[in-house]
Design a protein around this motif. Sequence first.
Motif, PDB file in Angstrom:
ATOM      1  N   PRO A 166      31.787  46.800  73.300  1.00 20.80           N
ATOM      2  CA  PRO A 166      32.090  47.445  71.889  1.00 20.80           C
ATOM      3  C   PRO A 166      30.646  48.194  71.886  1.00 20.80           C
ATOM      4  CG  PRO A 166      31.806  45.060  71.698  1.00 20.80           C
ATOM      5  CD  PRO A 166      31.862  45.386  73.407  1.00 20.80           C
ATOM      6  N   ALA A 167      30.876  49.031  70.974  1.00 18.24           N
ATOM      7  CA  ALA A 167      29.675  49.797  70.543  1.00 18.24           C
ATOM      8  C   ALA A 167      29.722  50.083  68.729  1.00 18.24           C
ATOM      9  CB  ALA A 167      29.483  51.184  71.011  1.00 18.24           C
ATOM     10  N   PHE A 168      28.661  49.885  68.286  1.00 15.70           N
ATOM     11  CA  PHE A 168      28.639  49.980  66.812  1.00 15.70           C
ATOM     12  C   PHE A 168      27.226  50.603  66.533  1.00 15.70           C
ATOM     13  CE2 PHE A 168      30.985  46.228  67.447  1.00 15.70           C
ATOM     14  CZ  PHE A 168      32.071  46.339  66.483  1.00 15.70           C
ATOM     15  N   ALA A 169      27.472  51.307  65.304  1.00 16.57           N
ATOM     16  CA  ALA A 169      26.112  52.378  64.895  1.00 16.57           C
ATOM     17  C   ALA A 169      25.723  51.419  63.583  1.00 16.57           C
ATOM     18  CB  ALA A 169      26.603  53.798  64.589  1.00 16.57           C
ATOM     19  N   LEU A 170      24.473  51.223  63.550  1.00 18.03           N
ATOM     20  CA  LEU A 170      23.798  50.680  62.574  1.00 18.03           C
ATOM     21  C   LEU A 170      22.521  51.353  61.628  1.00 18.03           C
ATOM     22  CD1 LEU A 170      23.223  47.847  61.015  1.00 18.03           C
ATOM     23  CD2 LEU A 170      21.420  47.202  62.948  1.00 18.03           C
TER      24      LEU A 170
ATOM     25  N   GLY B  74      24.520  49.355  56.538  1.00 14.01           N
ATOM     26  CA  GLY B  74      25.682  50.104  57.111  1.00 14.01           C
ATOM     27  C   GLY B  74      26.098  49.869  58.527  1.00 14.01           C
ATOM     28  N   LEU B  75      27.586  49.529  58.917  1.00 14.16           N
ATOM     29  CA  LEU B  75      27.909  49.328  60.366  1.00 14.16           C
ATOM     30  C   LEU B  75      29.151  50.220  60.529  1.00 14.16           C
ATOM     31  CD1 LEU B  75      26.776  47.703  62.875  1.00 14.16           C
ATOM     32  CD2 LEU B  75      28.699  45.920  62.256  1.00 14.16           C
ATOM     33  N   VAL B  76      29.262  50.842  61.486  1.00 11.40           N
ATOM     34  CA  VAL B  76      30.403  51.688  61.982  1.00 11.40           C
ATOM     35  C   VAL B  76      30.741  51.199  63.410  1.00 11.40           C
ATOM     36  CG1 VAL B  76      31.263  54.087  62.226  1.00 11.40           C
ATOM     37  CG2 VAL B  76      30.011  53.329  60.150  1.00 11.40           C
ATOM     38  N   ASP B  77      32.129  51.361  63.684  1.00 11.59           N
ATOM     39  CA  ASP B  77      32.468  50.921  65.067  1.00 11.59           C
ATOM     40  C   ASP B  77      32.434  52.402  65.689  1.00 11.59           C
ATOM     41  OD1 ASP B  77      34.928  52.086  64.443  1.00 11.59           O
ATOM     42  OD2 ASP B  77      35.703  50.080  64.559  1.00 11.59           O
ATOM     43  N   LEU B  78      32.968  52.274  67.009  1.00 13.98           N
ATOM     44  CA  LEU B  78      33.165  53.217  67.952  1.00 13.98           C
ATOM     45  C   LEU B  78      34.024  54.313  67.648  1.00 13.98           C
ATOM     46  CD1 LEU B  78      31.953  54.550  70.799  1.00 13.98           C
ATOM     47  CD2 LEU B  78      33.400  53.146  71.936  1.00 13.98           C
ATOM     48  N   ASP B  79      35.182  54.018  66.888  1.00 12.10           N
ATOM     49  CA  ASP B  79      36.206  54.694  66.477  1.00 12.10           C
ATOM     50  C   ASP B  79      35.916  55.337  64.886  1.00 12.10           C
ATOM     51  OD1 ASP B  79      37.936  54.360  68.854  1.00 12.10           O
ATOM     52  OD2 ASP B  79      38.234  52.425  68.080  1.00 12.10           O
ATOM     53  N   LEU B  80      34.660  55.228  64.303  1.00  9.68           N
ATOM     54  CA  LEU B  80      34.116  55.613  63.249  1.00  9.68           C
ATOM     55  C   LEU B  80      34.853  54.979  61.993  1.00  9.68           C
ATOM     56  CD1 LEU B  80      34.732  59.768  64.073  1.00  9.68           C
ATOM     57  CD2 LEU B  80      32.644  57.950  64.763  1.00  9.68           C
ATOM     58  N   ARG B  81      35.142  53.877  62.339  1.00  6.72           N
ATOM     59  CA  ARG B  81      35.687  53.056  61.094  1.00  6.72           C
ATOM     60  C   ARG B  81      34.677  52.159  60.438  1.00  6.72           C
ATOM     61  NH1 ARG B  81      40.518  50.484  64.849  1.00  6.72           N
ATOM     62  NH2 ARG B  81      38.755  49.991  65.839  1.00  6.72           N
ATOM     63  N   PRO B  82      34.469  52.314  59.185  1.00  5.68           N
ATOM     64  CA  PRO B  82      33.414  51.357  58.413  1.00  5.68           C
ATOM     65  C   PRO B  82      33.691  49.773  58.753  1.00  5.68           C
ATOM     66  CG  PRO B  82      34.898  52.458  56.955  1.00  5.68           C
ATOM     67  CD  PRO B  82      35.158  52.868  58.339  1.00  5.68           C
TER      68      PRO B  82
ATOM     69  N   LEU C 125      25.669  53.622  55.151  1.00  7.66           N
ATOM     70  CA  LEU C 125      27.065  53.777  55.929  1.00  7.66           C
ATOM     71  C   LEU C 125      27.109  55.172  56.266  1.00  7.66           C
ATOM     72  CD1 LEU C 125      29.475  52.192  56.616  1.00  7.66           C
ATOM     73  CD2 LEU C 125      30.813  52.919  54.661  1.00  7.66           C
ATOM     74  N   GLY C 126      26.980  56.134  55.273  1.00 14.71           N
ATOM     75  CA  GLY C 126      27.066  57.464  56.024  1.00 14.71           C
ATOM     76  C   GLY C 126      26.244  57.702  57.225  1.00 14.71           C
TER      77      GLY C 126
ATOM     78  N   MET D 196      27.061  57.473  64.997  1.00 19.04           N
ATOM     79  CA  MET D 196      28.182  57.519  65.824  1.00 19.04           C
ATOM     80  C   MET D 196      28.807  58.725  66.347  1.00 19.04           C
ATOM     81  SD  MET D 196      29.515  55.142  67.762  1.00 19.04           S
ATOM     82  CE  MET D 196      29.374  53.770  67.312  1.00 19.04           C
ATOM     83  N   LEU D 197      29.023  59.840  65.511  1.00 15.94           N
ATOM     84  CA  LEU D 197      29.428  61.163  65.847  1.00 15.94           C
ATOM     85  C   LEU D 197      28.467  61.725  66.765  1.00 15.94           C
ATOM     86  CD1 LEU D 197      30.735  62.334  61.913  1.00 15.94           C
ATOM     87  CD2 LEU D 197      31.962  61.846  64.065  1.00 15.94           C
ATOM     88  N   LEU D 198      27.286  61.463  66.488  1.00 14.62           N
ATOM     89  CA  LEU D 198      26.484  62.278  67.428  1.00 14.62           C
ATOM     90  C   LEU D 198      26.588  61.637  68.960  1.00 14.62           C
ATOM     91  CD1 LEU D 198      23.113  62.596  65.155  1.00 14.62           C
ATOM     92  CD2 LEU D 198      24.528  64.159  66.237  1.00 14.62           C
ATOM     93  N   LEU D 199      26.607  60.409  68.611  1.00 15.77           N
ATOM     94  CA  LEU D 199      26.792  59.622  70.191  1.00 15.77           C
ATOM     95  C   LEU D 199      28.026  60.054  70.630  1.00 15.77           C
ATOM     96  CD1 LEU D 199      26.157  57.558  72.432  1.00 15.77           C
ATOM     97  CD2 LEU D 199      27.611  55.982  71.150  1.00 15.77           C
TER      98      LEU D 199
END
Length: 306
Positions: free
Chosen positions: A92-96, A116-124, A241-242, A248-251
């Motif tokens: 799993p991958a998350f953006a922090l 803020g934390l967002v998952d790989l599917d861009l969900r908060p 969060l933003g 994650m979008l950049l990844l």
Amino acid sequence: LPPGPPPAAQLCRHFFSATGCRNGENCRFSHSAPIAGTCVQVPAAARSLQQQQPRIPPPLTVAPPPPPFVVVEELTAEQEALLQAVETRRVPAFALDVECVATGTTHLDRSVAQVGLVDLDLRPVLNAFVKPAKPVVSYLTPLTGITEDVIEARGAPLDRAVAALRAALPTNAVVVGQNVSQDATWLNLAAPHDFASLLDIAALFRVFDPARNKWTYFSQDHVASVWLARVRPPGTHHDALGDALTSMLLLHAYLNVRRDPHNLSLLKARTLHTPRTPSFAVTHPVYEGVCQGNRRLCQCGAAHFS
């Protein structure tokens, strides 16, 4: 009866064309222009040639040439392994992302105020506000968007916010973000207890600048403007969060082109050559008495670690 005028020679259909008559004076047809006001019957073939006369084309609008290509660096073995694991979803991958307020006047005096934390599917996954234990000198509102009212109404102790983060973050996760190691340090998170690995977005998008003979790192806002066409409007602030969502979008954007050397080089060249908007630390070296930490403009004398 007096003799009438000699019959007029038939008009040469080539003389008045774009290429002219190749027979010149030896042509058996007339090269004389008709008298103004008279009607001359022009053969159909000649009319077709006249209709095809070339016209002066409008001025060309020439697009600016693309920026020169840059040499794309090879990923480290660790980066390659992490990216393969993320894109195949083996882990799993998350953006922090973290936003901080100032609890002193130097650029090192910062306390966490939003996570803020967002998952790989861009969900908060998490959006937590934190009430600092130390008195706040400045909320740095134009930068963070955080105000005293927000913290008083929604802020929780840091340990509670970190507990919620640990509950949402699998220990085998890859955590990505802009300078994400600093965010992990602020939250007292570490591998392998809290996550498996960190993946710094800034390192993926860095470019070697031959004119300066050094690596150039870019702000998240600048990379997003080039790779995602996401431009932060002037006067708007960051948000944990933003910013995690943007990471994650950049990844995803990087994963989409990382095996295409041509487009990867072109995008990195554009990142290098596109003019950059000055950061808050440049436009406001000191805000409400608090140093913002720009190396060139720093006035507080505190150490710089990166």
